[in-house]
Design an enzyme around this catalytic site. Structure first.
Site, PDB file in Angstrom:
ATOM      1  CE  LYS A  64      51.500  -2.305 -56.750  1.00  0.00           C
ATOM      2  NZ  LYS A  64      51.008  -1.219 -57.648  1.00  0.00           N
ATOM      3  CB  SER A 139      52.497   1.835 -55.659  1.00  0.00           C
ATOM      4  OG  SER A 139      51.609   1.279 -56.588  1.00  0.00           O
ATOM      5  CB  SER A 163      51.613   2.115 -59.684  1.00  0.00           C
ATOM      6  OG  SER A 163      51.492   2.988 -58.598  1.00  0.00           O
TER       7      SER A 163
HETATM    8  N1  GLN Z   1      51.893   7.619 -57.649  1.00  0.00           N
HETATM    9  C1  GLN Z   1      50.509   7.606 -57.952  1.00  0.00           C
HETATM   10  C2  GLN Z   1      49.695   7.793 -56.684  1.00  0.00           C
HETATM   11  O1  GLN Z   1      50.274   7.908 -55.680  1.00  0.00           O
HETATM   12  C3  GLN Z   1      50.111   6.354 -58.671  1.00  0.00           C
HETATM   13  C4  GLN Z   1      49.805   5.196 -57.789  1.00  0.00           C
HETATM   14  C5  GLN Z   1      49.338   3.996 -58.563  1.00  0.00           C
HETATM   15  O2  GLN Z   1      49.309   3.986 -59.796  1.00  0.00           O
HETATM   16  N2  GLN Z   1      48.941   2.989 -57.838  1.00  0.00           N
HETATM   17  O3  GLN Z   1      48.517   7.818 -56.709  1.00  0.00           O
END
Ligand code: GLN
Length: 456
Positions: A64, A139, A163
């Site tokens: 990532k 994400s 994410s």
């Molecule tokens: N969708 C969650 C958020 O927006 C998780 C994001 C993540 O785990 N980086 O915070």
């Protein structure tokens, strides 16, 4: 079953070239932001000549783009870090490379990992591996898609509130969010330090076990890391499993519930006992998360000031420099979270929001601990819906946040949780089942998932 083993014994140069070629052919998914081609080919040649050896010798992977990786940019999918090159290697990548793995490039994400669809990327959304009109999830959307498309046998990502698990479920691959502290975050762009974790995407539980085992362990550069506890284990027989009632209500997509129920039947057929459990406090978990996490974000992102890293706007004085750099460098969702975080931490509101949320978080942790006195594993969906359409939730932050309702509880409690493919909806969209365990039971969760693989 393992996919990584299929790569072993082949020429590293061929493996790496094939992966880069496949990634370029699948450009339309927008899963990869940059390649580390020169360095990858150099390392591959060293594997083939026997100079580099290890358990993952010559195995290509993708990280990532919030991991600092030598050989290409680290953008966090933001304009802020668009041209930023890493001065050091993230520990997670260093450990994989020490076993001979080869990072071929960097995967798309929501900018600074804020989001659940990869639509917040400054470089456009990543498309779902099975349906290009739908989101990849996020994400870590890019990492999930390259694994699902078979471009690489594994990819790494971060999971702060879902994410890794949610994009894994949206694309039909395994996603591992380990116990808080399992893998060093040194060299990874910080989001929310009390829930940030590092994990992986694979196509088999055995592969995930191997990758996590390699990445896990104490690192003096990240004082939250635990001494290495991650050792592959045999699956425990006759487990007591609780299916979370609050995650199986009518609000949850019918097909998602049906696939989770099918998985529960498989667990029962394998000799485990599954009973319904209730955790009323779960209804407050999303509210806790969206107070605590923005608070930590507002503090972690203060370092992007236009002076020290990345973007520096043209300006005639210091306050204009700060303002313009931050305005140009951050996406709308980053700004929203910085504002929410600053608000909940401000002196007039700290007690009412931040402190209250932290107290509620303790109650959530206690409620999980109480269940783990009796149960080995908790099971439920990963997400209330399968992958949604690109643009469907983009203009409504609350709707987007609601999609995280089932993944944030394990994050707040620091528990290991994995997403396991559990079949598809009637429209052919992948559905993931979530297995949540007690701290440090990560390998046991993967062993359980592995024991049910193949007889879907
Ligand atoms: N969708 C969650 C958020 O927006 C998780 C994001 C993540 O785990 N980086 O915070």
């Amino acid at each position: 079953m393992t996919v990584i083993a299929d790569y072993a014994g082949k020429s590293a140069l061929e493996n790496v070239k094939a992966a880069i070629e496949a990634a370029k052919q699948n450009n339309e998914y927008n899963a990869i932001l940059s390649f580390s081609e020169e360095r990858a080919l150099e390392r591959a040649a060293k594997v083939d000549s026997g100079e580099i050896t290890g358990k993952l010798a010559g195995i290509p992977f993708v990280a990532k783009d919030n991991f600092l990786a030598v050989g290409t940019t680290t953008t966090a999918a933001s304009h802020f870090l668009e041209h930023f090159t890493a001065p050091l290697q993230a520990t997670a990548i260093e450990r994989l490379e020490a076993e001979g793995a080869i990072c071929i490039g960097k995967a798309n994400l929501d900018a600074f990992a804020h989001g659940g669809s990869t639509e917040n990327s400054a470089f456009g959304p990543t498309k779902n591996a099975g349906d290009q009109t739908r989101v990849s999830g996020g994400s870590s959307g890019g990492s999930a898609v390259v694994t699902a498309l078979g471009i690489v046998p594994f990819a790494i990502g971060t999971d702060t509130g879902g994410s890794i698990r949610q994009p894994a479920s949206f694309n039909g691959v395994i996603g591992v969010k380990p116990t808080y502290g399992t893998v060093s975050r040194y060299g990874v762009v910080a989001m929310a330090s009390s829930t940030d974790t590092i994990g992986c995407f694979t196509n088999s539980a055995a592969d995930a076990e191997m990758i996590m085992d390699i990445m896990a362990g104490r690192d003096t550069s990240d004082m939250t890391t635990l001494p290495d506890f991650f050792k592959p284990v045999e699956v425990k027989a006759n487990q007591k499993i609780g299916i979370i009632k609050e995650f199986m209500t009518d609000d949850v997509d019918e097909d998602v519930r049906a696939r989770v129920s099918d998985y529960v039947e498989k667990l029962k057929a394998a000799g485990h006992t599954v009973t319904e459990v209730s955790m009323p406090i779960l209804r407050y978990a999303l509210a806790m998360y969206y107070i605590i996490v923005p608070a930590e974000i507002s503090s972690n992102l203060a370092r992007y000031d236009g002076v020290r890293y990345g973007r520096r706007a043209d300006s005639s004085n210091l306050s204009e420099l700060y303002g313009k750099s931050r305005d140009e460098g951050f996406m709308a969702e980053n700004k929203r979270r910085i504002m929410i975080g600053s608000y909940v931490l401000s002196s007039g509101f700290f007690d009412a929001y931040y402190l209250q949320a932290q107290k509620a978080r303790t109650l959530l942790i206690n409620a999980f601990n109480e269940l783990f006195d009796t149960y080995d594993v908790l099971v439920g969906p990963v997400s209330p819906t399968p992958a949604f359409k690109i643009g469907e939730n983009a203009s409504d932050p609350i709707k987007m946040y609601l999609a995280d309702i089932m993944t944030v509880p394990a994050s707040l409690a620091g528990l290991p949780a994995i997403s396991v493919p559990a079949g598809q909806t009637s429209d052919g969209l992948p559905v993931g089942v979530q297995l949540i365990g007690q701290r440090r039971s990560d390998a046991q969760l993967l062993a359980l998932a592995g024991s049910l693989e193949g007889d879907a």
